[in-house]
Design an enzyme around this catalytic site. Sequence first.
Site, mmCIF file in Angstrom:
data_model
loop_
_atom_site.group_PDB
_atom_site.id
_atom_site.type_symbol
_atom_site.label_atom_id
_atom_site.label_comp_id
_atom_site.label_asym_id
_atom_site.label_seq_id
_atom_site.Cartn_x
_atom_site.Cartn_y
_atom_site.Cartn_z
ATOM 1 N N HIS A 99 -8.570 10.034 -6.899
ATOM 2 C CA HIS A 99 -7.169 10.112 -6.476
ATOM 3 C C HIS A 99 -6.889 11.521 -5.960
ATOM 4 O O HIS A 99 -7.424 12.499 -6.476
ATOM 5 C CB HIS A 99 -6.242 9.773 -7.658
ATOM 6 N N LYS A 152 0.213 6.783 -13.370
ATOM 7 C CA LYS A 152 0.051 8.244 -13.478
ATOM 8 C C LYS A 152 0.407 8.669 -14.907
ATOM 9 O O LYS A 152 0.184 7.895 -15.844
ATOM 10 C CB LYS A 152 0.871 8.947 -12.402
ATOM 11 N N SER A 167 4.139 5.563 -1.364
ATOM 12 C CA SER A 167 5.526 5.117 -1.231
ATOM 13 C C SER A 167 5.658 3.633 -0.864
ATOM 14 O O SER A 167 6.551 3.253 -0.110
ATOM 15 C CB SER A 167 6.297 6.000 -0.233
ATOM 16 N N GLU A 193 -4.843 6.535 0.842
ATOM 17 C CA GLU A 193 -3.570 7.099 0.401
ATOM 18 C C GLU A 193 -3.321 8.426 1.117
ATOM 19 O O GLU A 193 -3.837 9.470 0.690
ATOM 20 C CB GLU A 193 -3.593 7.355 -1.114
ATOM 21 N N GLY A 230 4.580 9.715 -3.259
ATOM 22 C CA GLY A 230 5.725 10.201 -4.016
ATOM 23 C C GLY A 230 6.787 10.889 -3.177
ATOM 24 O O GLY A 230 7.678 11.541 -3.703
ATOM 25 N N GLU A 257 -4.520 13.444 -6.391
ATOM 26 C CA GLU A 257 -4.013 14.378 -7.400
ATOM 27 C C GLU A 257 -5.170 14.966 -8.211
ATOM 28 O O GLU A 257 -5.112 16.130 -8.633
ATOM 29 C CB GLU A 257 -2.988 13.660 -8.298
ATOM 30 N N ASN A 290 -0.492 2.295 -10.398
ATOM 31 C CA ASN A 290 -1.011 3.534 -10.979
ATOM 32 C C ASN A 290 0.173 4.219 -11.658
ATOM 33 O O ASN A 290 1.016 4.808 -10.992
ATOM 34 C CB ASN A 290 -1.610 4.409 -9.869
HETATM 35 P P1 13P Z 1 3.762 6.502 -4.894
HETATM 36 O O1 13P Z 1 3.740 4.998 -4.732
HETATM 37 O O2 13P Z 1 4.647 6.969 -5.995
HETATM 38 O O3 13P Z 1 3.995 7.179 -3.582
HETATM 39 O O4 13P Z 1 2.268 6.926 -5.354
HETATM 40 C C1 13P Z 1 1.187 6.459 -4.648
HETATM 41 C C2 13P Z 1 -0.038 6.764 -5.416
HETATM 42 O O5 13P Z 1 -0.465 7.915 -5.495
HETATM 43 C C3 13P Z 1 -0.721 5.666 -6.105
HETATM 44 O O6 13P Z 1 -1.981 6.036 -6.550
#
Ligand code: 13P
Length: 244
Positions: free
Chosen positions: A95, A11, A208, A166, A172, A97, A9
């Site tokens: 997601h 982002k 992560s 997640e 992150g 976010e 992803n």
């Molecule tokens: P990270 O791998 O950067 O922690 O992000 C995970 C994520 O939100 C994937 O959709």
Amino acid sequence: MREKLVVGNWKMNGGLATNAELLARLASEWTPGDARKLVVCVPAPYLAQAQAALSASAVMWGVQDVSEHAAGAYTGEIAAGMAVEFGCRYAIVGHSERRRLHGETDGVVGAKALAALGRGLTPIACVGETLDERERGATDAVVTRQLDALIEALGARMRGCVVAYEPVWAIGTGRTASPEQAQAVHAVLRSRLAGAGAGDVGLLYGGSVKGSNAAALFAMSDIDGALVGGASLDADEFLTIARA
Ligand code: 13P
């Protein structure tokens, strides 16, 4: 059969020049393993670039979100049918976010998953608890509520989904759930899915994930792959995860 997937992803990251390098490396270095598929979910403006770079390879691509609507006056939204025109096979929905920053409810996430399925895309539906919810001991209740909403919206079509766990506190932050912590939640999700006749849905872990921790996560019985953020922007790291 449980789908084994490693999904990147990106982002809101990327640019034509850096994408070209990353996509070319994935296309040339990923050979389809017996069991695992590799997918990148790129920002929508780069779908044509991903399609051109990956069409002749074993790597698949998708979008990070889709509208629950098919077409119309929804400024800024992307319809599932549009993603399909660019060769997408997958769509991330729900997601954390988007739930947090765009107010997406469980109901909206279910509607988006249905819209994706309706156009032949496989939804990768995300669930996960915040740190506060974990510390209150509410993890199982939160992920179960999120998954049940999806099951209710999709019914038998739930079998056409992939689910990603997640934990919000692990995204992150460099703070990965331990394999045991992740497995414990995956077992809850698996049993819920089995109760709905969808026990063979692919269950991904995200938060992560790196080359150094992927193998231990993948060794867990209910973890079928990963949804990778930051590490998916680095070809070496992403390929190491994919091969773990
Ligand atoms: P990270 O791998 O950067 O922690 O992000 C995970 C994520 O939100 C994937 O959709």
